[in-house]
Design an enzyme around this catalytic site. Structure first.
Site, short mmCIF file in Angstrom:
data_model
loop_
_atom_site.label_atom_id
_atom_site.label_comp_id
_atom_site.label_asym_id
_atom_site.label_seq_id
_atom_site.Cartn_x
_atom_site.Cartn_y
_atom_site.Cartn_z
N PRO A 23 15.46 77.24 65.48
CA PRO A 23 15.86 78.69 65.62
C PRO A 23 17.03 79.43 66.36
CG PRO A 23 13.57 77.91 66.30
CD PRO A 23 14.27 76.88 66.03
N CYS A 25 18.72 82.91 67.80
CA CYS A 25 18.68 84.07 67.77
C CYS A 25 19.97 84.77 67.13
CB CYS A 25 18.30 84.66 69.17
SG CYS A 25 16.82 84.50 69.86
N TYR A 182 10.95 81.58 78.50
CA TYR A 182 10.36 82.62 78.08
C TYR A 182 8.83 82.74 78.79
CZ TYR A 182 14.65 83.21 75.63
OH TYR A 182 15.96 83.38 75.48
#
Length: 371
Positions: A23, A25, A182
């Site tokens: 992944p 961003c 996170y």
């Protein structure tokens, strides 16, 4: 025979090779809705020759986005936009597409990285942030609100609802984001979790909320589709998450029914000194978790740049899957070029075959110039 290009079962999903596009961003959404930029980006990755593509960190609620330009999956418009992208891609690529679901916690409410270095969002674009404890990520950042019982229940349900939306949209896989400082990492790490209740202190308590979220995602996601998790092997700071704790957390997730464990590190402490320029600097974390749960499928990531490096990690048994990120941004045909480097067919999409190693006389010159 190249291990990198040997098929691998990941739960109910069989990948054609061991290359995974991690992944990344893009900070290009509007109100959480993916835009044409995302359609072309995911399409490029789906044609890269990888065995799996995982879409960027996606907020499970508006307050869970890293920045105001992040994608989300908490409403019908976002779900429909993702579904359109997937419907288009499956007309020209059979590469499975996954999505990473996460919540940024105290690292939310920021600008994209090219605006003020990704610092806190201006007042007119900012929102209240939450975390395990009321501790700011760094000096000058907003102080988050410590989640109470009702807040934790809301976040758990947001993860479950986003997981159901991912299924309806047509994703082949979900990856739970429990890494990079996170929200779920904020509970796991003693450096960001100062709670004195059942969610703080000993590792068993610090894992309690992340495992609640993980179980809610597991319950909401069909067993006929693959499910993975990304988490930290280290905070790169004394007193933070240890590799031994990562082994315990990974074992718990594997036993819960997660089909792969994706090891990364850092992001929870702004002052951490991370050796991110060293090839394979995070591989020891994957290797350690693989040793603690040898039957688990483990993914390595972090400065894995060349096909030979990826192949060697697999041969040594340090991991089962290899995730690449910036390497495939630099070379969107990384998977195809890796195949030729390891003596396998290039397998370019048919409209591109004329530019391949076997059909284009300029191939060798182009490769030599790029090296």
């Amino acid at each position: 025979m190249s291990l990198l290009f040997t098929p691998r079962a990941v739960g109910p999903l069989t990948l054609k090779n061991r290359i995974v596009v991690a992944p990344m961003c893009q900070y290009s959404a509007v109100d959480g809705v993916p835009q044409p930029w995302h359609a072309q980006h995911v399409a490029r990755m789906a044609l890269s020759g990888a065995g799996l593509v995982v879409i960027e960190a996606t907020g499970v609620e508006a307050a869970g986005r890293i920045s105001w330009a992040d994608v989300g999956l908490w409403n019908d418009e976002q779900e429909a936009a993702f579904a359109r992208i997937l419907r288009d891609i499956c007309t020209y690529s059979d590469t499975p597409i996954g999505i990473q679901l996460g919540h940024a916690g105290r690292k939310a409410s920021t600008n994209p990285p090219w605006i003020d270095h990704g610092g806190p969002a201006p007042a007119d674009q900012a929102w209240e942030t939450v975390s395990a404890s009321a501790l700011a990520y760094r000096d000058g950042w907003h102080v988050p609100t410590a989640l109470d019982a009702a807040g934790m229940d809301r976040v758990v349900e947001a993860f479950a609802q986003a997981t159901r939306r991912a299924d309806r949209a047509g994703f082949d896989l979900v990856e739970l984001h429990a890494a990079h400082g996170y929200l779920l990492t904020q509970f796991l790490s003693p450096l960001s979790n100062a709670r004195t209740d059942d969610y703080g202190g000993a590792l068993e308590n610090r894992m309690r909320f992340p495992l609640r979220v993980a179980q809610a995602v597991r319950d909401a996601w069909p067993r006929t589709k693959a499910l993975g998790v990304r988490f930290n092997g280290s905070d790169w700071t004394e007193g933070g998450i240890t590799v031994e704790e990562a082994q315990v957390f990974g074992r718990a997730l594997h036993d819960m029914g997660y089909d792969y464990l994706h090891l990364t590190s850092g992001g929870n402490v702004a002052t951490a000194r991370i050796p991110g320029d060293l090839p394979g600097y995070q591989v020891p974390f994957a290797e350690a978790v693989k040793a603690a749960a040898p039957e688990a499928t483990v993914m390595a990531v972090g400065m894995i740049v060349t096909p030979g490096q990826a192949e060697d990690l697999l041969v040594a048994g340090q991991a089962d899957l290899i995730a690449v990120a910036r390497a495939v941004l630099d070379d969107p045909n990384w998977g195809h070029h890796a195949a030729t480097a390891l003596g396998r067919p290039e397998a370019l999409p048919l409209p591109y075959e004329r530019a391949g190693v076997e059909r284009w006389p300029g191939y060798a010159t182009a490769r030599s110039a790029s090296n």
